[in-house]
Enzyme design. Structure first.
Site, mmCIF file in Angstrom:
data_model
loop_
_atom_site.group_PDB
_atom_site.id
_atom_site.type_symbol
_atom_site.label_atom_id
_atom_site.label_comp_id
_atom_site.label_asym_id
_atom_site.label_seq_id
_atom_site.Cartn_x
_atom_site.Cartn_y
_atom_site.Cartn_z
ATOM 1 C CD GLU A 10 -3.179 0.560 0.207
ATOM 2 O OE1 GLU A 10 -2.635 1.583 -0.247
ATOM 3 O OE2 GLU A 10 -4.384 0.313 0.042
ATOM 4 N NE ARG A 93 -5.502 -2.050 9.147
ATOM 5 C CZ ARG A 93 -5.521 -1.565 7.921
ATOM 6 N NH1 ARG A 93 -5.072 -0.333 7.678
ATOM 7 N NH2 ARG A 93 -5.992 -2.275 6.901
ATOM 8 C CG ASN A 95 -6.519 2.130 4.997
ATOM 9 O OD1 ASN A 95 -5.801 1.130 4.999
ATOM 10 N ND2 ASN A 95 -7.331 2.416 4.006
ATOM 11 C CD GLU A 113 -12.683 -8.143 6.669
ATOM 12 O OE1 GLU A 113 -12.052 -9.205 6.837
ATOM 13 O OE2 GLU A 113 -13.218 -7.834 5.594
ATOM 14 C CG ASN A 146 -8.472 3.209 0.882
ATOM 15 O OD1 ASN A 146 -7.263 3.333 0.708
ATOM 16 N ND2 ASN A 146 -9.042 2.027 1.007
ATOM 17 C CG ASP A 196 -7.215 0.095 -1.664
ATOM 18 O OD1 ASP A 196 -6.789 0.960 -0.886
ATOM 19 O OD2 ASP A 196 -7.064 -1.124 -1.448
#
Length: 292
Positions: A10, A93, A95, A113, A146, A196
């Site tokens: 990422e 958390r 991102n 999740e 995101n 994303d």
């Protein structure tokens, strides 16, 4: 171009002074740096999932990991916490994140999740870390904060909340760093799956990585229309950035986490990093002109 596989690659960012691509592997809790000259990947392990990394003017990096902002000294591998946030949300958390035109670090949070496909909704937020280490909350009740970037004239901020399956545009005050007045810019088509990471090109067009869609799509913010699609050889495409000597190459990250064993056996490139070259862009533009 990077064969070393990432569980959740990422937030790629080109570091000109090192002639290298910096990125994170969120689920492996690593900040990584790849040299196209040596083809070597170096990494620093951290003590929590690290959602994003950005360059500091004085050297080293600012990172968003766990629910805190921190500084990373690459040479010593020391991590210094700036501020802990959302201590009342232990399942959250950080991102994706990115630095704005004035050196402020924008980064957002999300809920992890609790089971495959199950997460608490609207637990995330978008924050801005200022150079003096003060922090403000820009958005609340997000699902998965995101991809983000700014228009070339610095008047618009673009942001993705992944579970909205859309890109939104906000007015942006470059002097204060504040955002306001959200409006829908683009809603993804079914085959594009979930948005994303995102970046902007030299023509002011947005590129959005489509996780589980195996592609990046190019959107015109003026019209809200998709104008180009680049398909990649693996489904879990996570983010993109421009880099290289003259920023004419696009680097695209991917992930292998989330794929079962049967799918992984059919996806040998899952988790690798790809380069879309200047030649590809020139060729695709030529083909589009011929087709029209």
């Amino acid at each position: 171009v990077v064969k070393e596989k990432n569980r959740m690659g990422e937030c790629p960012v080109w570091e000109e002074r090192e002639n290298a691509l910096v990125y994170v592997d969120i689920n492996s809790q690593k900040v990584c740096r790849w040299s196209p000259v040596t083809n070597e990947v170096q990494s620093v392990s951290v003590d929590a999932r690290v959602g994003s990394v950005a360059l500091r003017q004085c050297g080293g990096y600012v990172i968003a990991l766990g629910t805190r902002f921190a500084l990373l000294d690459w040479d010593t591998q020391a991590v210094t916490t700036i501020l802990e946030l959302e201590q009342d949300k232990p399942n959250n958390r950080f991102n994706d994140g990115k630095v704005d035109p004035k050196g402020r670090f924008f980064a957002g949070t999300m809920a992890e999740e609790t089971a495959p496909g199950v997460r608490a909704r609207r637990q995330g937020a978008l924050y801005t870390l200022f150079p003096d280490h003060s922090v403000i909350k820009q958005l609340d009740q997000l699902d998965i904060s995101n991809g983000l970037d700014w228009s070339l004239d610095h008047r618009t901020f673009f942001h993705i909340d992944s579970l909205s399956y859309a890109v939104h545009a906000f007015s942006y005050d470059v002097h204060t760093g504040k955002i306001a007045c959200p409006k829908l810019l683009y809603h993804l088509e079914k085959e594009e799956q979930m948005p994303d990471g995102m970046c902007i090109d030299a023509e002011g067009k947005l590129w959005v990585a489509c996780i589980d869609g195996g592609r990046v799509i190019r959107i015109d913010p003026e019209t809200g229309k998709r104008i180009q699609t680049v398909k990649l050889p693996t489904p879990r495409i996570t983010s993109c950035c421009f880099g290289g000597k003259d920023y004419s190459e696009m680097y695209v990250t991917s992930a292998y986490d989330g794929l079962d064993e049967a799918t992984l056996a059919k996806e040998p490139h899952a988790g690798e990093i790809f380069k879309v070259s200047r030649f590809y862009f020139l060729l695709s533009v030529h083909q589009t002109c011929q087709a029209s």
